[in-house]
Design an enzyme around this catalytic site. Structure first.
Site, PDB file in Angstrom:
ATOM      1  N   ARG A  64      11.922  14.981  43.105  1.00 35.42           N
ATOM      2  CA  ARG A  64      13.036  15.800  43.585  1.00 35.42           C
ATOM      3  C   ARG A  64      13.678  15.208  44.835  1.00 35.42           C
ATOM      4  O   ARG A  64      14.895  15.332  45.016  1.00 35.42           O
ATOM      5  CB  ARG A  64      12.554  17.231  43.850  1.00 35.42           C
ATOM      6  CG  ARG A  64      12.296  18.013  42.566  1.00 35.42           C
ATOM      7  CD  ARG A  64      11.740  19.384  42.834  1.00 35.42           C
ATOM      8  NE  ARG A  64      11.631  20.157  41.605  1.00 35.42           N
ATOM      9  CZ  ARG A  64      11.026  21.321  41.503  1.00 35.42           C
ATOM     10  NH1 ARG A  64      10.468  21.866  42.584  1.00 35.42           N
ATOM     11  NH2 ARG A  64      10.971  21.966  40.363  1.00 35.42           N
ATOM     12  N   LYS A 222       4.175  32.807  23.624  1.00 34.47           N
ATOM     13  CA  LYS A 222       4.500  34.197  23.326  1.00 34.47           C
ATOM     14  C   LYS A 222       5.978  34.411  23.023  1.00 34.47           C
ATOM     15  O   LYS A 222       6.838  33.882  23.714  1.00 34.47           O
ATOM     16  CB  LYS A 222       4.112  35.087  24.515  1.00 34.47           C
ATOM     17  CG  LYS A 222       2.615  35.133  24.791  1.00 34.47           C
ATOM     18  CD  LYS A 222       2.318  36.076  25.947  1.00 34.47           C
ATOM     19  CE  LYS A 222       0.827  36.178  26.209  1.00 34.47           C
ATOM     20  NZ  LYS A 222       0.539  37.126  27.324  1.00 34.47           N
ATOM     21  N   GLY A 375       8.890  22.636  31.634  1.00 31.30           N
ATOM     22  CA  GLY A 375       7.826  21.757  32.097  1.00 31.30           C
ATOM     23  C   GLY A 375       7.058  21.058  30.990  1.00 31.30           C
ATOM     24  O   GLY A 375       6.850  19.840  31.030  1.00 31.30           O
ATOM     25  N   GLY A 398      13.372  27.655  35.387  1.00 24.23           N
ATOM     26  CA  GLY A 398      13.861  29.009  35.172  1.00 24.23           C
ATOM     27  C   GLY A 398      15.357  29.075  34.959  1.00 24.23           C
ATOM     28  O   GLY A 398      15.851  29.878  34.154  1.00 24.23           O
TER      29      GLY A 398
END
Length: 421
Positions: A64, A222, A375, A398
């Site tokens: 980063r 999920k 990820g 996100g």
């Protein structure tokens, strides 16, 4: 999507001599700082870095930091006075702790840029010097009271610090905070840095104006964590490939047995609705025709390929089978646009990686524009060495998932608003 690009601002010559505030994503992993016994009355007793503290906290992975360099160099080359800030970790606002300091990042930026990058604390009210050709790193922005809730009084102060605000942190684009949204409202000019602009371009190309067929791969443990994504994509994509525990739930919805595999039986109605929504549009959710099973979740568990109709009660499905992988690969090679979020099996285990490897290779060989994020997806891309064959690799986490959900990210919203005449 209309927005002002920092590259255009620099090209126009407007940035020369101006104060440029860059919101970067420098939230890097650090090794724990070492606490030494401070001298009596040393600054460690005051909770500040200095004598008695080793606040170096080595950066263990600097991707980063390196990714932030193009925007900073762009500003320097344009003759600007450069301020950079970022969050690091999850500090408590107004309560400095040595481990929250960006000092290791300042040192790494100095190395990468070849110039001294000073770390400035207590910067919200200004009062620090920075001239053209200089770079200062403003201490962890989440230490500022009002940052996370984007308090108007903080936003007003931030806007007065600069002539040009540059948002270059896609990983924070889904958060309306002081240094991601408030300053974009109050600064004289607000624009997208090269990293954020590339993300905005790629997302627009993949989702707003895709070349058809548009195929999405959504995988994970999920359905509940990806349900809104599945529902949003079902309205737009031509093919929706599901993998992992999500695929198991869809297999249940299709009337297949999955043994003791991970699934969410209480979401069968939602899975059935996604299948129906796709079918109503002439699209499909391909259900696996064969799977790779084991009796235990372990790297050394014997793997058995079975037809999807032959899964035993004590089986765990840990990957799609070779026939399914080959069929999906053909769909990907024929696609015009591919969106990839998640490996389709337990690719960390050699016996259960074939499905993900075949999918990855098909994406690499496809002429489609591909965008990948998440990820585990990035880990799979790295494992199979296809970085150069993916059209765009999103680092947003996100933020990328919220885009797939069909949400308008706050950063996109405010930059588009500020670009209006």
């Amino acid at each position: 999507m209309k927005f002002l690009r920092f590259s255009d601002v620099c090209r126009s010559g407007f940035a020369r001599g101006k104060r440029v505030f860059i919101r970067a994503d420098l939230n890097v992993p650090l090794s724990p700082p070492t606490h030494r016994c401070p001298p009596e009355g040393g600054s460690a007793a005051l909770g500040r870095p200095g004598d008695g503290w080793d606040d170096a906290g080595r950066i263990t992975e600097d991707t980063r930091v390196r990714a932030s360099i193009p925007a900073i160099r762009m500003a320097l080359d344009a003759g600007a006075a450069v301020m950079v800030t970022s969050h690091l970790g999850r500090p408590t606002e107004g309560e400095f702790k040595p481990e929250d300091s960006l000092s290791p990042v300042a040192r790494r930026l100095s190395d990468l840029l070849g110039i001294e990058v000073r770390l400035v604390s207590g910067w919200v009210d200004g009062g620090f010097a920075v001239g053209p050709g200089e770079v200062v790193l403003l201490e962890n922005c989440r230490l500022n009271v009002g940052e996370k809730k984007n308090k108007p009084e903080l936003a007003a102060k931030l806007g007065k610090l600069c002539d040009i605000f540059v948002h270059d942190a896609f990983g924070t684009a889904h958060r309306a905070e002081g240094t991601t949204y408030g300053i974009a409202e109050t600064a004289p000019i607000a624009c997208a840095g090269p990293l954020l602009a590339a993300e905005m371009d790629a997302i627009s190309k993949a989702l707003a104006n895709p070349k058809r067929p548009l195929v999405a791969i959504v995988a994970g443990s999920k359905v509940s964590t990806k349900l809104t994504i599945l529902q949003a994509l079902a309205k737009n994509v031509d093919g929706l490939i599901v993998g992992g525990g999500i695929a198991n739930t869809f297999m249940l919805a299709a009337g297949l047995k999955i043994g003791k595999s991970l699934a969410e039986p209480d979401l069968l109605g939602e899975a059935t609705a996604v299948i129906a929504a796709m079918k109503a549009r002439g699209a499909e959710v391909p259900i696996p025709e064969d799977v790779v099973c084991a009796k235990a979740f372990a790297a050394d568990a014997p793997a058995t390929v079975k037809a999807a109709t032959e899964v035993a009660d004590d089986d765990l499905i840990l990957d799609i089978g070779p026939k399914t992988a080959a069929r999906l690969a053909e769909k990907l090679k024929a696609a015009g646009t591919i969106v990839w979020n998640g490996p389709v099996g337990v690719f960390e285990f050699a016996a259960f990686e074939n499905g993900t490897q075949v999918i990855a290779q098909a994406i690499a060989e496809s002429s489609a524009f591909s965008i990948a994020g998440g990820g585990d997806t990035l880990a799979a891309i790295a494992k199979y060495g296809i970085e150069k064959d993916v059209g765009y690799i999103s680092t947003g986490g996100g933020a990328f998932l919220e885009v797939l959900e069909g949400k308008t990210l706050p950063a996109f919203e405010i930059l588009a608003k500020r670009a209006e005449p």
